[in-house]
Scaffold this motif. Structure first.
Motif, PDB file in Angstrom:
ATOM      1  N   GLU A   1       2.266   8.631   5.310  1.00 39.80           N
ATOM      2  CA  GLU A   1       4.065   9.017   6.279  1.00 39.80           C
ATOM      3  C   GLU A   1       5.393   8.249   5.361  1.00 39.80           C
ATOM      4  OE1 GLU A   1       3.267   9.243  10.378  1.00 39.80           O
ATOM      5  OE2 GLU A   1       1.547  11.214  10.334  1.00 39.80           O
ATOM      6  N   ASP A   2       4.962   6.497   5.449  1.00 38.81           N
ATOM      7  CA  ASP A   2       5.046   5.669   5.164  1.00 38.81           C
ATOM      8  C   ASP A   2       5.860   5.486   3.846  1.00 38.81           C
ATOM      9  OD1 ASP A   2       6.354   5.576   7.906  1.00 38.81           O
ATOM     10  OD2 ASP A   2       4.569   4.301   8.066  1.00 38.81           O
TER      11      ASP A   2
ATOM     12  N   LYS B   1      -4.800  -6.277   9.033  1.00 38.96           N
ATOM     13  CA  LYS B   1      -4.598  -4.927   8.664  1.00 38.96           C
ATOM     14  C   LYS B   1      -5.717  -4.992   8.704  1.00 38.96           C
ATOM     15  CE  LYS B   1      -3.042   0.108   7.630  1.00 38.96           C
ATOM     16  NZ  LYS B   1      -1.756   0.822   7.002  1.00 38.96           N
ATOM     17  N   TYR B   2      -6.476  -5.065   7.750  1.00 39.06           N
ATOM     18  CA  TYR B   2      -7.485  -4.972   7.449  1.00 39.06           C
ATOM     19  C   TYR B   2      -8.885  -5.954   8.157  1.00 39.06           C
ATOM     20  CZ  TYR B   2      -5.030  -0.935   4.584  1.00 39.06           C
ATOM     21  OH  TYR B   2      -4.575  -0.165   4.243  1.00 39.06           O
TER      22      TYR B   2
ATOM     23  N   CYS C   1      -2.062   5.063  -3.819  1.00 38.08           N
ATOM     24  CA  CYS C   1      -2.248   3.579  -4.100  1.00 38.08           C
ATOM     25  C   CYS C   1      -3.096   3.052  -5.215  1.00 38.08           C
ATOM     26  CB  CYS C   1      -3.181   2.949  -3.092  1.00 38.08           C
ATOM     27  SG  CYS C   1      -2.611   2.569  -1.238  1.00 38.08           S
TER      28      CYS C   1
ATOM     29  N   VAL D   1       2.522  -4.492   4.001  1.00 35.23           N
ATOM     30  CA  VAL D   1       1.907  -4.468   5.167  1.00 35.23           C
ATOM     31  C   VAL D   1       1.107  -5.578   5.685  1.00 35.23           C
ATOM     32  CG1 VAL D   1       0.842  -2.065   5.151  1.00 35.23           C
ATOM     33  CG2 VAL D   1      -0.625  -3.322   4.584  1.00 35.23           C
TER      34      VAL D   1
ATOM     35  N   TYR E   1       4.868   8.782  -0.997  1.00 34.92           N
ATOM     36  CA  TYR E   1       3.160   9.316  -1.264  1.00 34.92           C
ATOM     37  C   TYR E   1       3.587  10.683  -1.953  1.00 34.92           C
ATOM     38  CZ  TYR E   1      -1.139   8.760  -0.603  1.00 34.92           C
ATOM     39  OH  TYR E   1      -2.889   8.912  -0.472  1.00 34.92           O
TER      40      TYR E   1
ATOM     41  N   GLU F   1       0.522  -0.854   0.194  1.00 30.99           N
ATOM     42  CA  GLU F   1      -0.044  -0.340   0.076  1.00 30.99           C
ATOM     43  C   GLU F   1       0.611   1.340  -0.410  1.00 30.99           C
ATOM     44  OE1 GLU F   1      -2.412   0.166   3.739  1.00 30.99           O
ATOM     45  OE2 GLU F   1      -0.423   0.604   4.614  1.00 30.99           O
TER      46      GLU F   1
ATOM     47  N   HIS G   1       1.341   4.737   1.179  1.00 27.80           N
ATOM     48  CA  HIS G   1       0.536   5.325   3.720  1.00 27.80           C
ATOM     49  C   HIS G   1       1.579   7.054   2.275  1.00 27.80           C
ATOM     50  CE1 HIS G   1       1.548   5.907   7.557  1.00 27.80           C
ATOM     51  NE2 HIS G   1       0.425   5.256   7.618  1.00 27.80           N
TER      52      HIS G   1
END
Length: 175
Positions: A16-17, A26-27, A99, A22, A60, A12, A14
């Motif tokens: 900030e990252d 997580k989902y 994404c 992941v 990003y 994905e 993200h």
């Protein structure tokens, strides 16, 4: 995150990252839809996955978010046929992504359609026009006639009787 999660992973973008791996878990508690392409060969699937993996580490693309906002909510209003030309198409930096851009780019590399515009050709045949990968939003994959949509909350058992309805405003819904 170089290690592989035993229950699966997603890639994905993200804020900030950047583009990261992941765990699929997580989902687990999200209302998700899985959009599966139809009719891909094993080789094509591998190329899409490889394309996503090659994106790991990208930053990003916040500028692309602003471009999409201008496209979807133009100010001042401009006829739709001119909106795409107004866009800067993201940062233009191949090391940045969002994404939907990441996914669209991977599928376009194998020539798989997402949500092309359809125009009549000189002999009234349909001609598909591919949008630039930076102009896709998540909803486009959901609406695409070329992706099967799976809703895990339905597939794994949904019981409307377990929903917690607000009583006063919705009292008549219980009848």
């Amino acid at each position: 995150m170089g290690e592989h999660h035993p229950d699966g992973e997603l890639i994905e973008a993200h804020l900030e990252d950047g583009v990261i791996r992941v765990p699929l878990a997580k989902y687990d508690d999200f209302n998700t839809r899985i959009c599966r392409p139809v009719g891909l060969s094993d080789d094509e699937i591998g190329r899409v996955v490889d394309s996503a993996k090659e994106s790991l580490g990208r930053m990003y693309d916040l500028k692309n978010i602003w471009d999409l906002a201008r496209y979807l909510l133009p100010q001042p209003p401009v006829p739709e046929r001119f909106r795409r030309r107004m866009l800067a198409l993201g940062s233009g930096d191949p090391t940045r992504a969002i994404c939907s851009t990441l996914i669209a780019e991977a599928f376009q590399k194998i020539g798989y359609p997402i949500l092309p515009s359809i125009k009549a050709g000189p002999h009234l045949e349909e001609i598909l026009h591919i949008r630039h990968h930076s102009l896709f939003v998540p909803r486009d994959f959901d609406l695409s006639p070329y992706f099967s949509v799976v809703k895990p909350t339905i597939v794994y058992g949904f019981d409307h009787k377990t929903l917690n309805w607000h009583s006063p405003a919705n009292a008549n819904l219980a009848d």
